[in-house]
Design an enzyme around this catalytic site. Structure first.
Site, PDB file in Angstrom:
ATOM      1  N   HIS A  22       0.833  -1.219   0.000  1.00  0.00           N
ATOM      2  CA  HIS A  22       0.000   0.000   0.000  1.00  0.00           C
ATOM      3  C   HIS A  22       0.861   1.261   0.000  1.00  0.00           C
ATOM      4  CE1 HIS A  22      -3.182  -2.809   1.662  1.00  0.00           C
ATOM      5  NE2 HIS A  22      -3.797  -2.211   0.673  1.00  0.00           N
ATOM      6  N   ARG A  48      -6.142   6.174   1.688  1.00  0.00           N
ATOM      7  CA  ARG A  48      -5.815   5.344   2.840  1.00  0.00           C
ATOM      8  C   ARG A  48      -4.437   5.711   3.406  1.00  0.00           C
ATOM      9  NH1 ARG A  48      -7.615  -0.747   1.138  1.00  0.00           N
ATOM     10  NH2 ARG A  48      -6.494  -0.297  -0.798  1.00  0.00           N
ATOM     11  N   ASP A 214     -14.133  -6.135  -2.772  1.00  0.00           N
ATOM     12  CA  ASP A 214     -13.361  -6.152  -1.534  1.00  0.00           C
ATOM     13  C   ASP A 214     -13.759  -4.922  -0.732  1.00  0.00           C
ATOM     14  OD1 ASP A 214     -10.080  -7.158  -0.677  1.00  0.00           O
ATOM     15  OD2 ASP A 214     -11.323  -5.765   0.453  1.00  0.00           O
ATOM     16  N   GLU A 240     -16.146  -9.512   0.069  1.00  0.00           N
ATOM     17  CA  GLU A 240     -14.948  -9.761   0.885  1.00  0.00           C
ATOM     18  C   GLU A 240     -14.798  -8.741   2.012  1.00  0.00           C
ATOM     19  OE1 GLU A 240     -11.386 -10.829  -1.149  1.00  0.00           O
ATOM     20  OE2 GLU A 240     -10.096  -9.806   0.292  1.00  0.00           O
ATOM     21  N   GLU A 268      -7.952 -11.853   5.925  1.00  0.00           N
ATOM     22  CA  GLU A 268      -6.595 -11.336   5.698  1.00  0.00           C
ATOM     23  C   GLU A 268      -6.059 -10.597   6.920  1.00  0.00           C
ATOM     24  OE1 GLU A 268      -7.982  -8.772   2.356  1.00  0.00           O
ATOM     25  OE2 GLU A 268      -6.488  -7.372   3.130  1.00  0.00           O
ATOM     26  N   ASP A 291      -3.222 -14.061   5.288  1.00  0.00           N
ATOM     27  CA  ASP A 291      -2.001 -13.592   4.628  1.00  0.00           C
ATOM     28  C   ASP A 291      -0.833 -14.286   5.317  1.00  0.00           C
ATOM     29  OD1 ASP A 291      -0.800 -10.747   3.070  1.00  0.00           O
ATOM     30  OD2 ASP A 291       0.483 -11.986   4.331  1.00  0.00           O
ATOM     31  N   HIS A 318      -4.508 -14.274   1.109  1.00  0.00           N
ATOM     32  CA  HIS A 318      -4.390 -12.882   0.642  1.00  0.00           C
ATOM     33  C   HIS A 318      -3.089 -12.749  -0.125  1.00  0.00           C
ATOM     34  CE1 HIS A 318      -2.892  -8.709   1.430  1.00  0.00           C
ATOM     35  NE2 HIS A 318      -4.007  -8.490   0.777  1.00  0.00           N
ATOM     36  N   GLU A 338      -4.590 -15.397  -5.279  1.00  0.00           N
ATOM     37  CA  GLU A 338      -4.776 -13.971  -5.586  1.00  0.00           C
ATOM     38  C   GLU A 338      -3.499 -13.385  -6.160  1.00  0.00           C
ATOM     39  OE1 GLU A 338      -5.608 -11.379  -2.259  1.00  0.00           O
ATOM     40  OE2 GLU A 338      -5.952  -9.664  -3.554  1.00  0.00           O
TER      41      GLU A 338
END
Ligand SMILES: C[C@H](O)[C@H](O)[C@@H](O)[C@@H](O)C(=O)O
Ligand SMILES: [Mg+2]
Length: 394
Positions: A22, A48, A214, A240, A268, A291, A318, A338
């Site tokens: 991210h 975010r 998601d 999700e 996740e 994850d 994840h 994924e």
């Protein structure tokens, strides 16, 4: 190798993408008005990063054996995780046999249980655990998948997470998962726009391509239920992480409330066999999505997977690059994986943990052959030209 002992463990930090994926620049789809639990605060609505989704950065863990072999792994955790690794976890690693992975895990977890159990501490434990598996594979000259049972299929199929499922379909992926971009704070108008966007994407990809939403913990039970029912008309395959990871009771209700045939997924931000036991025994979801860099590492994910298998549930980790690929290819109840589209416009396939891992395999036509993973350990090298800092060097 049989008696190789660990002589050192080192924790580094990195910024700029990679395991903390991210941590991107402006204009990236992954930070474009995505709904979150912070959406109700105007100052934190658009991005975010504004509330710190990238506050931690990447943790790099290196473990060195007495013959000079080095294993490593990357995960999310940055400086605070590096502190935990160097100041606390290191005592359970240095001096141990490289094959004593279960013993090391048990001591790391129960020695930190009084302040850990989930989140950052288990991220740190996960990073150490993955580095240990990489080291063992290098010492034995075996890929990690060969040490946990070997492939049960010739290739891994991927769905793509990103803003452009239409492009993902053209690239050969089996489905596309989009971030939800409207939160309860935008009321019915926001939900109507989310459904219109879904309908438009359904139009582009045709009736059979998987489409998923998601929701990144942003919703309440009522909103999630209404969204699911509105989305059913456009063939949403799964909804999700709709609500808080702590609201097991809400997930239990949501799973009963969604339209027949729609799947509920989450996990996740869950950790350890005990957290996933709650999700499974309370019938919270159809697919769990741990994850491997956050749930406790591969050692714990193997336990979580067996638990899920006994419950007849799929384990679709994840997105976590090679760290999940070596797991997925060996598990019957992990039939696909994924792939996070890390190109800013989600319009091309680039390595998921770019730029940190050299030799990181990427899907071709939405698939990675099991044979592409046939290198020692997790089969990747750390790009040591990056700005590695070791904040807590003893
Ligand atoms: C796309 C989602 O908003 C998150 O950024 C993503 O990391 C995660 O939830 C996922 O399932 O890939
Ligand atoms: Mg997700």
């Amino acid at each position: 190798m049989a008696s190789a002992r660990i002589v050192d463990i080192r924790a580094f930090v990195l910024r700029g993408g990679g395991a903390d994926y991210h941590d991107q620049s402006d204009g990236h789809w992954i930070d474009d008005n995505i709904a979150t639990p912070m959406s109700r605060y105007p100052a934190y609505r658009k991005s975010r990063r504004s509330f710190g989704i990238n506050a931690l950065g990447t943790l790099v863990v290196e473990v060195e054996a007495d013959d000079g072999t080095i294993g490593f792994a990357v995960t999310t955790g940055g400086e605070p995780a590096a502190y935990i690794v160097e100041k606390h976890l290191s005592r359970f690693v240095i001096g141990q046999k490289a094959s004593d992975i279960e013993l090391i895990w048990d001591q790391m977890y129960f020695a930190t249980q009084y302040y850990g159990r989930k989140g950052l501490v288990v991220n740190a434990i996960s990073g150490v655990d993955l580095a240990l598996w990489d080291l063992l594979g290098r010492l034995r000259q075996e890929p990690v998948h060969a040490m946990i049972g070997g492939p049960v299929r010739d290739e891994i199929q991927f769905y793509a997470t990103g803003a452009r499922p239409d492009l993902a379909k053209e690239m050969g992926f089996i489905g596309g998962k989009m971030p939800l971009r409207y939160a309860p704070v935008e009321g019915n108008e926001g939900m109507n726009q989310a459904i219109a966007d879904l309908a438009e994407m359904r139009e582009r990809v045709g009736p059979d391509f998987w489409l998923m939403l998601d929701c990144w913990m942003a919703l309440d039970l009522d909103y999630a239920t209404r969204l699911a029912h509105a989305a059913a008309a456009h063939g949403l395959k799964w909804i999700e992480e709709a609500i808080s990871p702590d609201d097991y009771w809400g997930y239990q209700s949501l799973k009963k409330a969604v339209p027949p045939g729609m799947l509920v997924t989450t996990g996740e931000h869950e950790a350890t066999r005990w957290g996933f036991r709650m999700l499974l025994e309370m019938e919270c979801c159809d697919i769990i999505q741990p994850d491997v860099g956050w749930c406790g590492g591969l050692t714990e994910l193997l336990k979580i997977s067996a638990l899920a298998d006994a419950h007849g549930k799929l384990v679709i980790p994840h997105g976590s690059s090679v760290y999940s690929y070596h797991f997925v290819v060996t598990r019957h109840n992990s039939p696909f994986a994924e792939f996070l589209m890390m190109a800013p416009k989600a319009d091309e396939v680039v390595p998921m943990f770019s730029p940190q891992l050299q030799g990181e395999p990427v899907p071709q036509n939405g698939r990675i052959a099991a044979s592409a993973l046939d290198k020692p350990g997790f089969g990747v090298e750390l790009d040591r030209s990056l700005d590695l800092a070791r904040p807590y060097k003893p």
